[in-house]
Design a protein around this motif. Structure first.
Motif, PDB file in Angstrom:
ATOM      1  N   ILE A  68      50.029  48.265  22.181  1.00 42.84           N
ATOM      2  CA  ILE A  68      51.197  48.919  22.795  1.00 42.84           C
ATOM      3  C   ILE A  68      50.738  50.101  23.643  1.00 42.84           C
ATOM      4  O   ILE A  68      51.223  50.307  24.767  1.00 42.84           O
ATOM      5  CB  ILE A  68      52.185  49.402  21.708  1.00 42.84           C
ATOM      6  N   ILE A  69      49.796  50.858  23.131  1.00 40.70           N
ATOM      7  CA  ILE A  69      49.265  52.006  23.869  1.00 40.70           C
ATOM      8  C   ILE A  69      48.622  51.547  25.178  1.00 40.70           C
ATOM      9  O   ILE A  69      48.744  52.200  26.211  1.00 40.70           O
ATOM     10  CB  ILE A  69      48.252  52.781  22.995  1.00 40.70           C
ATOM     11  N   SER A  70      47.977  50.388  25.149  1.00 39.98           N
ATOM     12  CA  SER A  70      47.349  49.844  26.362  1.00 39.98           C
ATOM     13  C   SER A  70      48.393  49.527  27.423  1.00 39.98           C
ATOM     14  O   SER A  70      48.181  49.774  28.627  1.00 39.98           O
ATOM     15  CB  SER A  70      46.552  48.582  26.031  1.00 39.98           C
ATOM     16  N   LYS A  71      49.541  48.999  27.004  1.00 36.17           N
ATOM     17  CA  LYS A  71      50.630  48.716  27.952  1.00 36.17           C
ATOM     18  C   LYS A  71      51.152  50.011  28.567  1.00 36.17           C
ATOM     19  O   LYS A  71      51.403  50.093  29.779  1.00 36.17           O
ATOM     20  CB  LYS A  71      51.772  47.982  27.243  1.00 36.17           C
ATOM     21  N   ILE A  72      51.340  51.010  27.749  1.00 39.87           N
ATOM     22  CA  ILE A  72      51.846  52.292  28.256  1.00 39.87           C
ATOM     23  C   ILE A  72      50.834  52.913  29.207  1.00 39.87           C
ATOM     24  O   ILE A  72      51.202  53.434  30.263  1.00 39.87           O
ATOM     25  CB  ILE A  72      52.120  53.262  27.080  1.00 39.87           C
ATOM     26  N   ARG A  73      49.553  52.834  28.846  1.00 41.40           N
ATOM     27  CA  ARG A  73      48.512  53.413  29.704  1.00 41.40           C
ATOM     28  C   ARG A  73      48.492  52.719  31.066  1.00 41.40           C
ATOM     29  O   ARG A  73      48.288  53.381  32.097  1.00 41.40           O
ATOM     30  CB  ARG A  73      47.146  53.291  29.012  1.00 41.40           C
ATOM     31  N   GLU A  74      48.700  51.427  31.076  1.00 45.05           N
ATOM     32  CA  GLU A  74      48.727  50.689  32.353  1.00 45.05           C
ATOM     33  C   GLU A  74      49.837  51.227  33.255  1.00 45.05           C
ATOM     34  O   GLU A  74      49.640  51.422  34.460  1.00 45.05           O
ATOM     35  CB  GLU A  74      48.946  49.200  32.074  1.00 45.05           C
ATOM     36  N   PHE A  75      50.998  51.519  32.658  1.00 40.98           N
ATOM     37  CA  PHE A  75      52.114  52.097  33.426  1.00 40.98           C
ATOM     38  C   PHE A  75      51.761  53.488  33.938  1.00 40.98           C
ATOM     39  O   PHE A  75      52.008  53.823  35.109  1.00 40.98           O
ATOM     40  CB  PHE A  75      53.365  52.161  32.552  1.00 40.98           C
ATOM     41  N   VAL A  76      51.166  54.312  33.091  1.00 39.40           N
ATOM     42  CA  VAL A  76      50.848  55.693  33.476  1.00 39.40           C
ATOM     43  C   VAL A  76      49.783  55.724  34.571  1.00 39.40           C
ATOM     44  O   VAL A  76      49.852  56.550  35.489  1.00 39.40           O
ATOM     45  CB  VAL A  76      50.391  56.509  32.240  1.00 39.40           C
ATOM     46  N   ILE A  77      48.809  54.825  34.514  1.00 41.28           N
ATOM     47  CA  ILE A  77      47.787  54.760  35.567  1.00 41.28           C
ATOM     48  C   ILE A  77      48.433  54.436  36.906  1.00 41.28           C
ATOM     49  O   ILE A  77      48.104  55.033  37.945  1.00 41.28           O
ATOM     50  CB  ILE A  77      46.708  53.712  35.207  1.00 41.28           C
ATOM     51  N   GLU A  78      49.372  53.467  36.905  1.00 44.38           N
ATOM     52  CA  GLU A  78      50.090  53.119  38.132  1.00 44.38           C
ATOM     53  C   GLU A  78      50.890  54.324  38.637  1.00 44.38           C
ATOM     54  O   GLU A  78      50.940  54.595  39.839  1.00 44.38           O
ATOM     55  CB  GLU A  78      51.029  51.940  37.867  1.00 44.38           C
TER      56      GLU A  78
END
Length: 425
Positions: A68-78
């Protein structure tokens, strides 16, 4: 290992070693202790790194929500890379009153970065959803969290919040002593135990807490020794009141008294340090100060009396500067202050905590991997020379890398020439 310590004349100056929790480091420390005990060099102990231990404990807690953290990180990087998405997010968080956010957000794969990902869902869920839906073409729907994932984030965020505050305190503390770190680690153990016994946490988190408890217990067992006790109680903020119960034993107290009497009694102080083992800081001592010192000596005739009086007083406030406290109180506890000087130098961590928990560690690694090839060659060359027995003398802090490379090339050339001569003969 002991041979090297004797070679550098530090074998009787080593009090403790803090290792990085690796098996090789533990083995080396164990061998060193056995050698020192065998040669009766002096007391020595080794401690595990509290920062490394705490990082491993936290990793166990993050085991289930990592995807789940990986999904959130992907959004934050974008979002960090798009000014339009960033602007929309900031406007929405203001409108929804979902905290204020400083960009770029931390997306490192370290603990602080992980917690930032949990924090953004916990505190700005509406804004995050709205931004994802508005920029659906860019972001897609893969980053949207379902209800179960949101619940998991909220649970983990609440459970790990004390861990986040603990690591921040350790990282920001000017002088994190063994005593202060043990105080925090004891609190962490209590939080883990509370999770295991609670009926409000899901089974997957309780299972993680079991593994977290094993690592915390292992750390506690390794630091449960008289050295840790002495290092802890000599922090005036901690003393005996705030250390773990398992450490606060009569045997450890008696060991502390014995060591103080054996190594820090009057006989061990030179005349140059005065009655209390502390220099007069230049100049003559006033008549009033002479009287005051006689009074103190009369009321505190032995080394162990100093320890008793010190422990009988309440701890200093946590924000207290430990070194400044001992500087101000060295005349009250002349022998104990010398002992504190030794034991407060014992390091609770083998690495600066911010390198493990913060994005600063990523910057340091980049610099480390970005070392110029010339500098790498110089370092390898110096290492080769020192391992072969060549002693180097540095006359200044500035090292001429070009000169080193020239010497290395000349040495290599002479070696090759010698080999050719040998073959011709």
């Amino acid at each position: 290992v002991l041979f090297r310590s004797q070679m550098y004349n530090v074998d009787n100056r080593i009090l403790a070693c803090t290792h990085d929790n690796s098996q090789s480091a533990i083995h080396a420390c164990h061998e060193l202790k056995e050698d020192m005990d065998r040669h009766k060099v002096g007391p020595f102990c080794y401690l595990p790194c509290a920062a490394q231990t705490l990082n491993m404990i936290i990793e166990e807690g993050l085991r289930t929500p990592k995807p789940i953290i990986s999904k959130i990180r992907e959004f934050v990087i974008e979002m960090n890379s798009s000014s339009a998405i960033m602007e929309d997010f900031m406007q929405l968080t203001t409108a929804y009153q979902e905290s204020s956010w400083k960009f770029p957000l931390d997306v490192s794969a370290r603990w602080n970065g992980h917690y930032q990902m949990l924090d953004i869902v916990r505190k700005a869920a509406k804004s995050m959803d709205a931004v994802m839906r508005k920029h659906d073409e860019t972001l897609g729907s893969r980053m949207l969290l379902n209800t179960a994932e949101r619940n998991a984030v909220n649970i983990v965020h609440g459970y790990l919040e004390p861990f986040y505050k603990t690591t921040n305190n350790i990282c920001s503390n000017k002088f994190p002593t063994v005593g202060l770190v043990l105080f925090f680690m004891d609190h962490i153990s209590e939080m883990i135990a509370a999770c295991k016994e609670s009926h409000h946490y899901p089974d997957w988190l309780k299972s993680a807490a079991e593994d977290m408890a094993m690592k915390a217990t292992s750390y506690s067992s390794q630091v449960c020794n008289p050295f840790s006790y002495m290092s802890a109680i000599l922090d005036p903020r901690i003393k005996g009141e705030l250390i773990p119960e398992s450490l606060n034993t009569p045997n450890n107290l008696e060991e502390a008294r014995s060591l103080l009497l054996r190594n820090y009694s009057t006989a061990h102080f030179s005349s140059s340090t005065g009655i209390y083992g502390a220099p007069d800081n230049g100049g003559s001592v006033s008549f009033a100060e002479e009287i005051a010192r006689k009074k103190r000596r009369a009321s505190m005739s032995t080394s162990t009396d100093e320890l008793s009086q010190y422990l009988s007083e309440p701890p200093a406030p946590i924000p207290t500067d430990v070194l400044e406290w001992w500087k101000m109180n060295s005349s009250r506890y002349p022998r104990l202050s010398v002992m504190a000087r030794d034991f407060l130098s014992v390091q609770p961590t083998s690495v600066p905590p911010e390198e493990l928990f913060c994005s600063k560690g990523d910057e340091i690694e980049k610099q480390r991997f970005g070392l110029p090839s010339a500098s790498t060659q110089v370092l390898l060359c110096i290492k080769s020379w020192t391992e072969s027995g060549i002693k180097l003398r540095y006359n200044s802090t500035d090292i001429d890398c070009d000169r080193f490379m020239q010497l290395a090339a000349e040495a290599t050339g002479q070696s090759s020439k010698t080999d050719i001569d040998k073959k011709q003969r």
